[in-house]
Design a protein around this motif. Structure first.
Motif, PDB file in Angstrom:
ATOM      1  N   GLU A 214      50.409  36.314  51.024  1.00 13.17           N
ATOM      2  CA  GLU A 214      49.730  35.575  49.951  1.00 13.17           C
ATOM      3  C   GLU A 214      48.349  36.168  49.681  1.00 13.17           C
ATOM      4  O   GLU A 214      47.908  36.230  48.532  1.00 13.17           O
ATOM      5  N   LEU A 215      47.664  36.606  50.730  1.00 11.08           N
ATOM      6  CA  LEU A 215      46.373  37.254  50.517  1.00 11.08           C
ATOM      7  C   LEU A 215      46.560  38.569  49.767  1.00 11.08           C
ATOM      8  O   LEU A 215      45.757  38.922  48.893  1.00 11.08           O
ATOM      9  N   LEU A 216      47.635  39.292  50.084  1.00 10.44           N
ATOM     10  CA  LEU A 216      47.934  40.542  49.385  1.00 10.44           C
ATOM     11  C   LEU A 216      48.129  40.269  47.894  1.00 10.44           C
ATOM     12  O   LEU A 216      47.580  40.981  47.037  1.00 10.44           O
ATOM     13  N   ASN A 217      48.883  39.226  47.565  1.00 12.02           N
ATOM     14  CA  ASN A 217      49.095  38.870  46.157  1.00 12.02           C
ATOM     15  C   ASN A 217      47.784  38.459  45.497  1.00 12.02           C
ATOM     16  O   ASN A 217      47.530  38.791  44.332  1.00 12.02           O
ATOM     17  N   PHE A 218      46.955  37.733  46.248  1.00 13.03           N
ATOM     18  CA  PHE A 218      45.675  37.277  45.719  1.00 13.03           C
ATOM     19  C   PHE A 218      44.771  38.461  45.364  1.00 13.03           C
ATOM     20  O   PHE A 218      44.194  38.515  44.274  1.00 13.03           O
ATOM     21  N   VAL A 219      44.651  39.428  46.280  1.00 10.30           N
ATOM     22  CA  VAL A 219      43.785  40.575  46.036  1.00 10.30           C
ATOM     23  C   VAL A 219      44.309  41.391  44.862  1.00 10.30           C
ATOM     24  O   VAL A 219      43.530  41.825  43.996  1.00 10.30           O
ATOM     25  N   ARG A 220      45.603  41.630  44.834  1.00 12.49           N
ATOM     26  CA  ARG A 220      46.172  42.410  43.724  1.00 12.49           C
ATOM     27  C   ARG A 220      45.960  41.714  42.386  1.00 12.49           C
ATOM     28  O   ARG A 220      45.721  42.371  41.368  1.00 12.49           O
ATOM     29  N   ALA A 221      46.037  40.400  42.405  1.00 13.12           N
ATOM     30  CA  ALA A 221      45.878  39.664  41.145  1.00 13.12           C
ATOM     31  C   ALA A 221      44.430  39.573  40.693  1.00 13.12           C
ATOM     32  O   ALA A 221      44.161  39.327  39.515  1.00 13.12           O
ATOM     33  N   ARG A 222      43.473  39.788  41.645  1.00 13.45           N
ATOM     34  CA  ARG A 222      42.063  39.621  41.311  1.00 13.45           C
ATOM     35  C   ARG A 222      41.306  40.947  41.233  1.00 13.45           C
ATOM     36  O   ARG A 222      40.079  40.953  41.289  1.00 13.45           O
ATOM     37  N   THR A 223      42.021  42.062  41.114  1.00 16.37           N
ATOM     38  CA  THR A 223      41.352  43.353  40.942  1.00 16.37           C
ATOM     39  C   THR A 223      41.509  43.828  39.514  1.00 16.37           C
ATOM     40  O   THR A 223      42.462  43.467  38.819  1.00 16.37           O
ATOM     41  N   ASP A 224      40.599  44.671  39.077  1.00 13.73           N
ATOM     42  CA  ASP A 224      40.571  45.103  37.677  1.00 13.73           C
ATOM     43  C   ASP A 224      41.893  45.710  37.214  1.00 13.73           C
ATOM     44  O   ASP A 224      42.377  45.425  36.124  1.00 13.73           O
ATOM     45  N   SER A 225      42.497  46.580  38.065  1.00 12.10           N
ATOM     46  CA  SER A 225      43.685  47.307  37.632  1.00 12.10           C
ATOM     47  C   SER A 225      44.892  46.411  37.467  1.00 12.10           C
ATOM     48  O   SER A 225      45.859  46.783  36.815  1.00 12.10           O
ATOM     49  N   ASN A 226      44.862  45.205  38.052  1.00 11.08           N
ATOM     50  CA  ASN A 226      46.023  44.337  37.979  1.00 11.08           C
ATOM     51  C   ASN A 226      45.775  43.049  37.202  1.00 11.08           C
ATOM     52  O   ASN A 226      46.587  42.151  37.242  1.00 11.08           O
ATOM     53  N   THR A 227      44.624  42.962  36.544  1.00 12.17           N
ATOM     54  CA  THR A 227      44.363  41.752  35.790  1.00 12.17           C
ATOM     55  C   THR A 227      45.338  41.628  34.623  1.00 12.17           C
ATOM     56  O   THR A 227      45.486  42.555  33.825  1.00 12.17           O
ATOM     57  N   PRO A 228      46.042  40.508  34.507  1.00 19.24           N
ATOM     58  CA  PRO A 228      46.987  40.335  33.406  1.00 19.24           C
ATOM     59  C   PRO A 228      46.310  40.474  32.042  1.00 19.24           C
ATOM     60  O   PRO A 228      45.148  40.130  31.871  1.00 19.24           O
ATOM     61  N   THR A 229      47.039  40.970  31.079  1.00 16.84           N
ATOM     62  CA  THR A 229      46.470  41.209  29.747  1.00 16.84           C
ATOM     63  C   THR A 229      46.120  39.912  29.031  1.00 16.84           C
ATOM     64  O   THR A 229      45.299  39.925  28.124  1.00 16.84           O
ATOM     65  N   PHE A 230      46.728  38.798  29.445  1.00 22.10           N
ATOM     66  CA  PHE A 230      46.429  37.548  28.753  1.00 22.10           C
ATOM     67  C   PHE A 230      45.060  36.988  29.145  1.00 22.10           C
ATOM     68  O   PHE A 230      44.555  36.079  28.518  1.00 22.10           O
ATOM     69  N   VAL A 231      44.436  37.545  30.209  1.00 20.72           N
ATOM     70  CA  VAL A 231      43.120  37.069  30.632  1.00 20.72           C
ATOM     71  C   VAL A 231      42.067  37.632  29.683  1.00 20.72           C
ATOM     72  O   VAL A 231      42.008  38.846  29.472  1.00 20.72           O
ATOM     73  N   PRO A 232      41.213  36.786  29.084  1.00 18.13           N
ATOM     74  CA  PRO A 232      40.188  37.285  28.166  1.00 18.13           C
ATOM     75  C   PRO A 232      39.293  38.322  28.818  1.00 18.13           C
ATOM     76  O   PRO A 232      39.060  38.290  30.019  1.00 18.13           O
ATOM     77  N   LEU A 233      38.778  39.244  28.003  1.00 11.16           N
ATOM     78  CA  LEU A 233      37.960  40.337  28.508  1.00 11.16           C
ATOM     79  C   LEU A 233      36.748  39.820  29.273  1.00 11.16           C
ATOM     80  O   LEU A 233      36.378  40.366  30.310  1.00 11.16           O
ATOM     81  N   GLU A 234      36.117  38.746  28.784  1.00  9.67           N
ATOM     82  CA  GLU A 234      34.921  38.230  29.440  1.00  9.67           C
ATOM     83  C   GLU A 234      35.249  37.538  30.761  1.00  9.67           C
ATOM     84  O   GLU A 234      34.355  37.181  31.528  1.00  9.67           O
TER      85      GLU A 234
END
Length: 602
Positions: free
Chosen positions: A498-518
């Motif tokens: 779960e920590l692995l998923n958390f880090v991957r989801a919260r790094t720049d290269s893996n940020t989903p496109t639906f998240v606003p730029l700001e």
């Protein structure tokens, strides 16, 4: 070497008398060759020693000439002095020892010694431990001679500091063997320079004879004092050996706390009636009032509010609030305006409710919050009823909190989720971490360990469920703490996956496109402790994020220790200590045949 006995070598063959004589004659020539080789080797060793001696002598001459060309010899005096200043310890005041600067600098060469002794800033700080005579070795320890030498050394030290402002720390252990006469000369020497004190830290037992001497100093004698830290040292059980009687309601004046240049106050287990003292609150920028025994001690919320109302320039504040109920007249709506306050650390007592206290705070610049709700384990009939946490009241008034440190021992997952929903600007989130300057020090006290609820999986706050609430996904577009950069946890039940998923989801290269730029995630550091041994290699799986310093990952695991000692063939036998070659072993009290030539016994 050719030999007719080659087939008999390294066997159990027993030669006859005639063969013995033949063997002796056969060895004459080889033995002469070996002797010749030994003579040649000795000649070579002698020649080698001669060369080594000549090389050493020549090297000495070379190094002596190179030393003449050393750049440090050509440094201007002012630059050398500045370098010396950078040699001083950074975590504590200078000590009176030749193992550290500045004393160490005086033992290099005469030039450095003269430079060091004529640089007042080098001697502008000093740590003064009060010597404690050994109880069982009074005859072997000449306390009077030792104290006399220390007084002379301190006097010289302070003279070398010239007119520089002084940073001083005084400490001692148990006070039973320290007498007023043994410290009077030492403290008199120190107090004689009180007009130059700028920073003073005092760590002493409550019964130390040093306290009365310190309390005699008036505010007029401390024109330059800016920072004061006082700590009542505990006995072996962690209990303060009494408290400072001079600081009770009968004392309305303490010069150290009334100096007109005072800006920082740090008190630990020091019971002071601050409200009745003439403390220059209008210029105080740092205020810390904490206690190790959170069951019965702490500053009342009424007193704390009165102090804060007179401290408009406060920037850092750490308070331990006790369970005192609000007194008559405190319910007034007069708020405490703290426009400069950026750091606030609050530790609520066992039955305190700081909601009314927080409601009266005006903290527009608050950025860093540390919060601890203290409570002991309740037993049926003890009258203790857990109260809801007051932190939401504070967060509702502080809209730009960037750092949040939480002690989770008395919180629930619902509490934490509520806090996080109220801090959208959060950049640092820390659970049970004790590295913030204003974090309550009582968190690590012995009492806390005895009375705080034990962490268990059913009541743990930091779990995978909480981590998932911090992850961006299509179903959670408005995820918590979108600007989070630092995540820390010292306790909890997190899984590696779960920590692995958390880090991957919260790094720049893996940020989903639906998240606003700001709101793009910018996780930079993760520091966690796991409750189970490692199952996967997190650093290897997160290599892409770690490479180039994009992410700092510190994953800590419990140390595995064997439940039982190693098996020994001597188990159950009487043991004795025996000294072997360079070490001591424990062996059974029975004779063992030695491996040395000729046999024998241990």
């Amino acid at each position: 070497m050719e030999s007719v006995f080659s087939s008999k070598l390294h066997t159990n063959y027993v030669p006859s008398d005639a063969e013995l004589e033949e063997i002796r004659l056969l060895l004459v020539a080889p033995e002469e060759r070996v002797a010749s080789m030994d003579r040649k080797m000795e000649e070579m060793r002698t020649a080698m020693k001669t060369l080594e001696r000549q090389r050493w002598e020549l090297s000495e001459v070379i190094e002596a000439h190179r030393a003449l060309m050393s750049p440090i010899r050509r440094l201007p005096q002012d630059i050398l002095r500045e370098i010396f200043i950078y040699c001083l310890p950074t975590t504590h005041n200078a000590v009176m020892s030749n193992e550290e600067a500045p004393v160490l600098l005086t033992q290099v060469c005469s030039h450095w010694r003269l430079t060091a002794l004529t640089t007042p800033r080098l001697w502008s700080s000093v740590h003064l431990p009060i010597a404690i005579p050994p109880r069982n070795q009074a005859d072997e320890f000449d306390v009077e001679a030792f104290d006399k030498a220390r007084v002379e050394g301190l006097r010289t030290w302070l003279q070398l500091s010239g007119a520089c402002p002084l940073s001083i720390s005084v400490s001692s252990g148990h006070a039973q063997t320290i007498t007023p006469s043994s410290v009077r000369s030492l403290m008199d020497t120190l107090i004689a320079h009180s007009s130059r004190w700028e920073n003073i830290k005092i760590v002493l037992p409550a019964g130390s004879p040093v306290w009365p001497l310190i309390m005699e100093i008036s505010a007029a004698d401390l024109p330059k004092l800016r920072n004061i830290a006082m700590e009542v040292r505990h006995d072996g059980w962690g209990i303060a050996a009494g408290h400072l009687e001079l600081w009770n309601n009968g004392c309305t004046s303490v010069g150290l706390l009334e100096a007109q240049s005072l800006q920082e106050i740090d008190l630990l287990d020091a019971h002071a009636n601050l409200v009745s003292m003439s403390v220059p609150w209008h210029q105080i920028t740092t205020l810390k009032i904490q206690f190790s025994d959170f069951r019965t001690t702490g500053i009342s919320m009424e007193s704390a509010l009165q102090i804060l109302r007179h401290s408009p320039n406060l920037k850092t504040c750490a308070l331990q609030l006790n369970e005192t109920v609000w007194q008559v007249g405190v319910d007034s709506d007069s708020p405490a305006h703290l426009p400069a306050l950026t750091d606030l650390s609050i530790s609520e007592g066992t039955r305190a409710d700081a909601s009314l206290f927080f409601r009266r705070l005006d903290v527009p610049a608050l950025r860093h919050v540390a919060y601890q709700k203290l409570k002991v384990s309740t037993q049926p009939g003890d009258g203790a009823t857990p109260s809801p946490t007051a932190l939401p009241t504070l967060l509702a008034r502080a809209h730009n909190v960037e750092s949040l440190l939480l002690d989770t021992s008395s919180l629930t997952s619902t509490d934490v989720l509520q806090y996080l929903s109220m801090t959208p600007q959060l950049k640092r989130l820390s659970f049970d971490v004790n590295d913030h300057p204003s974090w309550p020090r009582s968190r690590t006290s012995w009492i806390y360990g005895m009375y705080s609820p034990r962490l268990n999986r059913d009541t743990a706050v930091l779990t995978d469920t909480l981590l998932r609430g911090l992850m961006p996904n299509e179903d959670n577009a408005s995820f918590l703490c979108p600007l989070l950069e630092v995540f820390e946890s010292a306790e909890g039940y997190l899984s590696e996956n779960e920590l692995l998923n958390f880090v991957r989801a919260r790094t720049d290269s893996n940020t989903p496109t639906f998240v606003p730029l700001e709101q793009r995630c910018r996780l930079k550091r993760v520091d966690v402790w796991f409750s189970e041994p490692a199952q996967i290699n997190l650093k290897e799986l997160l290599a892409t994020q770690i490479v180039g310093g994009k992410l700092i990952l510190n994953a800590n695991y419990p140390i595995e220790t064997p439940l039982h000692k190693s098996y020994s063939a001597w188990d159950g036998l009487p043991r004795i200590a025996t000294v072997g070659r360079g070490h001591t072993e424990v062996r059974p009290a029975a004779r063992r045949i030695s491996a040395r030539r000729g046999g024998g016994y241990w």
